[in-house]
Design an enzyme around this catalytic site. Structure first.
Site, short mmCIF file in Angstrom:
data_model
loop_
_atom_site.label_atom_id
_atom_site.label_comp_id
_atom_site.label_asym_id
_atom_site.label_seq_id
_atom_site.Cartn_x
_atom_site.Cartn_y
_atom_site.Cartn_z
N ALA A 63 6.66 -12.56 5.99
CA ALA A 63 7.80 -13.14 6.69
C ALA A 63 7.55 -12.95 8.19
O ALA A 63 6.79 -12.06 8.59
CB ALA A 63 9.08 -12.46 6.26
N GLY B 220 5.63 -11.26 2.31
CA GLY B 220 6.12 -12.54 1.79
C GLY B 220 5.00 -13.46 1.32
O GLY B 220 5.24 -14.35 0.49
N GLU C 171 4.28 -12.41 -2.09
CA GLU C 171 5.46 -12.77 -2.90
C GLU C 171 5.51 -14.26 -3.23
O GLU C 171 5.85 -14.64 -4.35
CB GLU C 171 6.74 -12.32 -2.16
N GLU D 126 5.68 -3.79 3.61
CA GLU D 126 7.03 -3.72 4.19
C GLU D 126 7.50 -2.32 4.54
O GLU D 126 8.14 -2.11 5.57
CB GLU D 126 8.05 -4.37 3.22
#
Ligand code: HXC
Length: 258
Positions: free
Chosen positions: A64, A109, A112, A132
């Protein structure tokens, strides 16, 4: 679309996340565009396999967008996570097969979104990880849920708690990815697999995909009931008649349903 490219050829769509200067980091606009793109794809009969990749040489998706996230309020962060949940669920549950062609970094992300795809084919240079907790946050695009479902709870906890990056071979060893290939062969390998999938009944593939996706969340008996229903449904299709008749008549089947 500002951050996505889509190229459709012979029932295969190649969707590229296209922010190479930021290593294809997912900002809110890109997540929104992924959602819109797969909303369109799920209704397109001319697309049967999707290959999702990252633009540029180095990265699939580096996570992200940290610059955008850095000043978010808790409410905004939760909304970002929920928006990605919607977009990634569209990838996971669309009627087409989605292959992730992981061409480099698949971090946070990025790992993911790759896990939301049906199949992961990866370059030997690819790197995976859930970094993260090193940023003081947790995976928020489904990582705490999809990673243990793919590789088991113990390995998922190790990856998430250590925030370590692993290479493509280690990702293969733990079952995070399906196949590792030399980087220059990545797209060809994905397209060959897509061609192999296209030879089969696409309605049958969609019904099998639904049975797997819903079934893994159910107890065995409910999953078997679901499978029996989907199995029965295939017998209402032209493909079932054509596929079986072709076998009995010793000719090649022409499968068309979707
Ligand atoms: C924003 C990013 C970025 C990211 C890279 N960039 N990753 N920008 N968000 N996630 C930008 C850099 O700031 C830099 O911009 C440019 O891309 C090139 O990156 P470099 O760091 O210079 O490249 P390199 O030295 O090769 O290192 C590559 C890297 C590193 C190891 C991938 O960039 C990195 O560690 N990125 C962050 C990975 C990460 O922590 N991802 C998880 C994010 S959290 P400039 O302008 O300086 O050239 C997450 C949470 C998901 O994903 C859930 C949210 C709800």
């Amino acid at each position: 679309m500002n951050n996505l490219l889509m190229d459709v050829e012979g029932e295969i769509a190649v969707v590229s996340i296209n922010r190479p200067k930021a290593l294809n980091a997912l900002n809110t606009e890109t997540v929104q565009e992924i959602n819109e793109c797969f909303k369109e794809i799920q209704n397109r009969k001319d697309i049967k396999v999707v290959i999702l990749t990252g633009a540029g040489e180095k990265s699939f998706v580096a996570g992200a967008d940290i610059a955008q996230m850095s000043n978010m309020t808790p409410k905004e962060a939760r909304e970002m996570s929920l928006n990605a949940y919607e977009a990634f669920s569209r990838i996971e549950n669309c009627p087409q097969v989605v292959i992730a062609a992981v061409n480099g970094f698949a971090l946070g992300g990025g790992c993911e979104i790759a896990m939301s795809c049906d199949i992961r084919i990866v370059a030997d240079t690819a790197k995976f990880g859930q970094p993260e907790v090193g940023l003081g946050i947790i995976p928020g695009f489904g990582g705490t849920q999809r990673l243990p479902r793919l590789v088991g709870k113990g390995r998922a906890k190790e990856l998430i708690f250590t925030a370590e990056t692993i290479d493509a071979n280690e990702a293969y060893r733990i079952g995070l990815v399906n196949k590792v290939v030399p980087k220059e062969e990545l797209m060809d390998t994905c397209k060959k697999m897509a061609q192999r999938i296209l030879k089969n009944g696409s309605l049958a593939i969609t019904l099998a995909k639904q049975a797997i996706n819903l079934g893994v969340e159910m107890d065995l008996n409910s999953g078997i009931q679901l499978e029996s229903n989907q199995f029965g449904l295939t017998f209402s299709s032209q493909d079932q008649k054509e596929g079986m008749n072709a076998f009995l008549e010793k000719r090649k089947a022409e499968l068309k349903d979707f």
